[in-house]
Design a protein around this motif. Sequence first.
Motif, PDB file in Angstrom:
ATOM      1  N   TYR A  50       0.862  -1.168   0.000  1.00 42.69           N
ATOM      2  CA  TYR A  50       0.000   0.000   0.000  1.00 42.69           C
ATOM      3  C   TYR A  50       0.901   1.220   0.000  1.00 42.69           C
ATOM      4  CZ  TYR A  50      -3.661  -3.167   1.677  1.00 42.69           C
ATOM      5  OH  TYR A  50      -4.548  -4.202   1.805  1.00 42.69           O
ATOM      6  N   ARG A  51       0.632   2.160  -0.881  1.00 44.78           N
ATOM      7  CA  ARG A  51       1.336   3.424  -0.798  1.00 44.78           C
ATOM      8  C   ARG A  51       0.877   4.066   0.498  1.00 44.78           C
ATOM      9  NH1 ARG A  51       0.678   6.303  -6.075  1.00 44.78           N
ATOM     10  NH2 ARG A  51      -1.392   6.565  -5.269  1.00 44.78           N
ATOM     11  N   LYS A  60      -3.152   3.769  -2.076  1.00 45.34           N
ATOM     12  CA  LYS A  60      -3.248   2.970  -3.298  1.00 45.34           C
ATOM     13  C   LYS A  60      -2.605   1.597  -3.105  1.00 45.34           C
ATOM     14  CE  LYS A  60      -3.971   2.593  -7.806  1.00 45.34           C
ATOM     15  NZ  LYS A  60      -5.293   2.499  -8.325  1.00 45.34           N
ATOM     16  N   GLU A  61      -3.292   0.558  -3.554  1.00 49.53           N
ATOM     17  CA  GLU A  61      -2.813  -0.813  -3.382  1.00 49.53           C
ATOM     18  C   GLU A  61      -2.064  -1.290  -4.622  1.00 49.53           C
ATOM     19  OE1 GLU A  61      -4.603  -5.173  -2.064  1.00 49.53           O
ATOM     20  OE2 GLU A  61      -5.867  -3.399  -1.934  1.00 49.53           O
ATOM     21  N   VAL A  73     -10.862   0.971  -5.354  1.00 51.39           N
ATOM     22  CA  VAL A  73     -10.177   1.301  -6.601  1.00 51.39           C
ATOM     23  C   VAL A  73      -9.412   0.044  -7.021  1.00 51.39           C
ATOM     24  CG1 VAL A  73      -8.416   2.788  -7.661  1.00 51.39           C
ATOM     25  CG2 VAL A  73      -9.911   3.707  -5.874  1.00 51.39           C
ATOM     26  N   PRO A  75      -6.602  -2.396  -7.898  1.00 51.84           N
ATOM     27  CA  PRO A  75      -5.191  -2.315  -7.495  1.00 51.84           C
ATOM     28  C   PRO A  75      -4.269  -2.331  -8.715  1.00 51.84           C
ATOM     29  CG  PRO A  75      -5.972  -4.552  -7.264  1.00 51.84           C
ATOM     30  CD  PRO A  75      -7.165  -3.728  -7.661  1.00 51.84           C
ATOM     31  N   GLU A  86       5.851   5.014  -8.456  1.00 56.31           N
ATOM     32  CA  GLU A  86       5.053   5.228  -7.244  1.00 56.31           C
ATOM     33  C   GLU A  86       5.785   6.055  -6.173  1.00 56.31           C
ATOM     34  OE1 GLU A  86       1.721   4.334  -6.830  1.00 56.31           O
ATOM     35  OE2 GLU A  86       2.006   4.062  -8.978  1.00 56.31           O
TER      36      GLU A  86
END
Length: 188
Positions: A50-51, A60-61, A73, A75, A86
Motif C-alpha cells: 500500500y502506498r 493505493k494498493e 479502486v 489495485p 510510485e
Amino acid sequence: MAILKFRVYFEEDDSIYRDIAIRHKQFFLDLHQAILKAYEFDSKHAATFYRSNDNWQRGKEISLEKYDKSYVVEPLLMESTTIGSEIFDPNQKFIYQYDFNRNWTFLVELINVSKEENPKIEYPAVVRTEGIAPSQYGTKGLVGDKLAEMEEKYDLQTGAEGFGTEGEGEDEESDSFGAEDESSEEEF
C-alpha cells in the motif's frame, strides 16, 4: 539509473529491519521477492503493498494479483508497476502485507536515492541487516550461523575479557551448606 534504498521494518519491532537497494525501473514484484528473501520467508502466500503517508495510513494498493475481495479502486499489479512510478516523496513510505491469514506487516521507507550504481551488486540486494527475523511458522531457535553471529556481535565467548572467575573453586563453603541441607531434611 537511480538506486533506491528502502528500510523494511518488521512492524512489531522497529529494531528489526533490512535495507534493500533496488533500481527505480525494477518492479514491485522484485521488491516483494527481496523482502521475503531478506526475512527468510517462503513465497507461498498472498501479498500486497500500500502506498502510505507519514502516518502509515494505507493508500493505493499494489497487489501480487487481483484477489477475490471488493476494491474501492482497482489495485495496480506488482509485476507491471515500476517502483519509481510510485515514488512521490523523498521519504516515500509503503506498507507491505504478506500472508493475509498470519498478517505479516512490514513498514517500507525510502531512506536514500543514489545515482551511483555499484557494478558488484546484483539488484535488488539486501545491503544491511539488523535484528533476528521473526520465524514465519513458529519459533526459531538460535542455532548454527545465527548463534555465531550473536557471539560475534555481543562477544559471548567463554573467558571473554571482563568476565572474572570469582566464585569458582570455593567448594568448601558449598560442602558445608550441603551438609546443613541434608540434616534439616532428616528432621522432617
